[in-house]
Design a protein around this motif. Structure first.
Motif: not given
Lengths: 247, 244
Positions: B95-116
């Motif tokens: 979960v922490v990895q997912l949130m780091i990816m979504y809120f820190i690394v890939f902030t510009s990627v709109g599609d959350g599914t791709v980040v997931a």
């Protein structure tokens, strides 16, 4: 053809250590075309290591191995193309358990020699016929006896058209009643003119088929002679002792 | 009894049929499957690469060390990178990895599914790598030697001889990892993705009824896992053809 050209494998001052233990302490040997060189010795003497150095399954610590005039211990030499010319048969057969006999025989010729499926299978079947196993082409290794597995393993190596065949104790893992069928195939192969290096405990084979016999003791060649002389008139005291135990 | 059925039917209608709320579950299920499927693919690719690097290094470091060539240093660096990757990924919660990816690394990627997909794929890769490495190590050394003695190079021996045997051996463990992964994706809601779990939770919030939506979600996961288990058994049976 000059005499030099007739030498297919030349071993110069071969040494091999595993960690601090020196297994081979300087071996010099020549194997000529159509030779059947039989290597004997007590277990732990280094005879298998010597054989495995010949196709670099073990990388020598020191010394050179010339195969058809090329120093294969040179790191810039592509060992894979040379290994295609050096067939190897193992004590434990090492057939690929997930493939049928036919796939075992054809995978290397198809991928490495770029033979078509038909060409590779034709070659495989003609060799299977030679060892009397053409009806087992679609079997899996686990369905075969030890003797059959080893004959298939010999055919697998032959499918690559090797110039020399290495045998690492090919009958040691077999039940006694299956030793004969494997030795018969090896004998036939020797008579057909194949160059062979055979590590074995089968003294009968050494005497009957060998062109020269090498006795390795303590990591060195202690005696090398034609079989007649080797068995009837051994010079080395360790060899005399060895022969008195095994004959 | 009929009274109970009547009430069940009415509740079912109110919760799932009204306002087409069942479609949320379908959308959520679709997202869960999509994330899982692509994460599995990424995980397998990462797993094969990392496992090959690590087992190659373990098997050859002694002989390569003596030669000291460029391959030794490249392999050593790749092995070190692999070890850091494994330590970080297996040492932190997904979960922490997912949130780091979504809120820190890939902030510009709109599609959350791709980040997931990326997060779960990278996470699963670490576990798959260790499964594969165990499998490669357990293939008999003689198989490798037989391949090399025929003239195959290292990579060819891996591809044609070792990896197919390894896959067969690790199949049950690998499917176990996939089963874990399907259920792990249920935390995707943390970054606002409407997966199956989130869909069920949304319905619970709208209808003020917890029982039906959550049980429905649980049942759907159960069915997915049972299907995966069935697929595993079938594959194992097919591959077992060669060991009579």
């Amino acid at each position: 053809m000059t005499i030099e050209n007739d030498v297919i494998i030349k071993v110069e001052d071969l040494k091999k250590s595993f960690g601090k233990i020196e297994v081979l302490k300087g071996i010099n040997a020549e194997i000529k075309r159509k030779d059947v060189c039989v290597v004997v010795g007590a277990s732990g003497s280094g005879k298998s290591t010597f054989l495995r150095c010949l196709n670099l399954l073990e990388y020598p610590t020191e010394g050179r191995i010339l195969f058809e005039g090329v120093d294969i211990t040179d790191p810039s030499v592509n060992i894979n193309t040379h290994r295609q010319k050096i067939g190897m048969v193992f004590q434990q057969f090492n057939l690929f358990p997930n493939m049928t006999v036919l796939k075992n025989l054809t995978i290397a010729p198809r991928k490495l020699l770029k033979l078509s499926k038909e060409e590779a299978e034709e070659k495989a079947f003609s060799l299977l016929k030679r060892v009397g196993l053409e009806d087992r082409a679609s079997a899996y290794p686990s369905q075969l006896s030890g003797g059959m597995k080893q004959r298939i393993a010999i055919v697998r190596a032959l499918c690559m058209n090797p110039d020399v065949m290495l045998f690492d104790e090919p009958t040691s893992a077999l039940d006694p009643e299956m030793v004969g069928e494997v030795l018969a195939v090896m004998k036939e192969l020797a008579h057909s003119g194949m160059t062979m290096v055979v590590v074995t405990h089968e003294m009968g084979f050494a005497r009957e088929v060998g062109t020269n016999v090498i006795f390795i003791d303590g990591g060195r060649i202690a005696e090398e002679a034609p079989p007649e002389q080797f068995f009837n008139d051994p010079k080395n005291p360790r060899l005399k002792e060895f022969l008195s135990k095994v004959l | 009894m009929t009274e109970w059925f009547d009430r069940f039917g009415k509740d079912f209608h109110n919760i799932f049929i009204e306002k087409d709320r069942w479609k949320w579950l379908v959308d959520g299920l679709f997202n869960t499957l999509k994330i899982t499927f692509f994460a599995v693919l990424i995980g397998i690719v990462i797993g094969v690469v990392i496992a090959t690097i690590r087992s190659t290094y373990d098997k050859n470091k002694e002989s390569l060390k003596k030669k000291k060539g460029l391959p030794y240093y490249i392999l050593k660096i790749l092995n070190a990178i692999s070890n850091v990757y494994l330590a970080v990924i297996r040492g932190t919660p997904v979960v922490v990895q997912l949130m780091i990816m979504y809120f820190i690394v890939f902030t510009s990627v709109g599609d959350g599914t791709v980040v997931a997909i990326l997060s779960f794929g990278i996470n699963s890769g670490a576990y798959v790598a260790e499964i594969f490495r165990g499998g490669i190590m357990s293939v008999d050394a003689g198989q490798f030697e037989a391949g090399r003695s025929l003239g195959f190079n290292y990579i060819q021996t891996m591809i044609y001889i070792v990896l197919p045997q390894m896959f067969k051996m690790v199949l049950p463990t690998l499917f176990n990892e996939f089963i874990v992964l399907v259920k792990e994706t249920s935390v995707a809601g943390y970054v606002g993705i409407m997966d199956l779990t989130k869909a069920g939770d949304l319905i619970r919030g709208r209808t003020f009824s917890a029982f039906m939506p959550l049980i429905a979600v649980a049942l759907i996961y159960l069915v997915i896992v049972l299907l995966l288990t069935y697929l595993d058994k079938r594959l194992e049976r097919r591959l077992r053809k060669s060991d009579h």
